[in-house]
Design a protein around this motif. Structure first.
Motif, mmCIF file in Angstrom:
data_model
loop_
_atom_site.group_PDB
_atom_site.id
_atom_site.type_symbol
_atom_site.label_atom_id
_atom_site.label_comp_id
_atom_site.label_asym_id
_atom_site.label_seq_id
_atom_site.Cartn_x
_atom_site.Cartn_y
_atom_site.Cartn_z
ATOM 1 N N ASN A 43 1.032 -0.969 -0.291
ATOM 2 C CA ASN A 43 0.001 0.284 0.217
ATOM 3 C C ASN A 43 0.926 1.452 0.073
ATOM 4 N N ARG A 44 2.128 0.866 1.145
ATOM 5 C CA ARG A 44 3.142 2.604 0.625
ATOM 6 C C ARG A 44 3.765 2.628 -0.138
ATOM 7 N N LYS A 47 0.973 4.180 -2.942
ATOM 8 C CA LYS A 47 0.736 5.508 -2.720
ATOM 9 C C LYS A 47 2.183 6.806 -3.413
ATOM 10 N N GLU A 50 2.094 6.757 -6.851
ATOM 11 C CA GLU A 50 0.653 8.036 -7.251
ATOM 12 C C GLU A 50 1.764 9.840 -7.406
ATOM 13 N N GLU A 51 2.312 9.630 -6.080
ATOM 14 C CA GLU A 51 2.652 10.460 -5.462
ATOM 15 C C GLU A 51 4.435 10.853 -6.489
#
Length: 68
Positions: A43-44, A47, A50-51
């Protein structure tokens, strides 16, 4: 090009790098103890991916504006 936009982009990149560094340190420290939570790491990673994609998009826009 507006200097404040460039400074803002650089600040976002530096913040992303700091988060990547913190995540890396967390993973390294967990390697000496309990195994990392794989789902949490996935999950990290998503994220952060995406950033980074958003930041690259912003950089592309800034470069295009500078070329005009």
């Amino acid at each position: 090009m507006n200097g404040s936009r460039t400074e803002s982009a650089v600040a976002r990149i530096e913040a992303a790098l700091a988060r990547i560094d913190a995540a890396s340190k967390a993973v390294r420290s967990s390697e000496t103890g309990t195994p990392p939570n794989v789902l949490g790491l996935v999950n990290r990673h998503e994220k952060l991916r995406e950033e980074v994609a958003g930041t690259l998009h912003d950089l592309d826009k800034l470069i295009a504006e500078m070329e005009q």
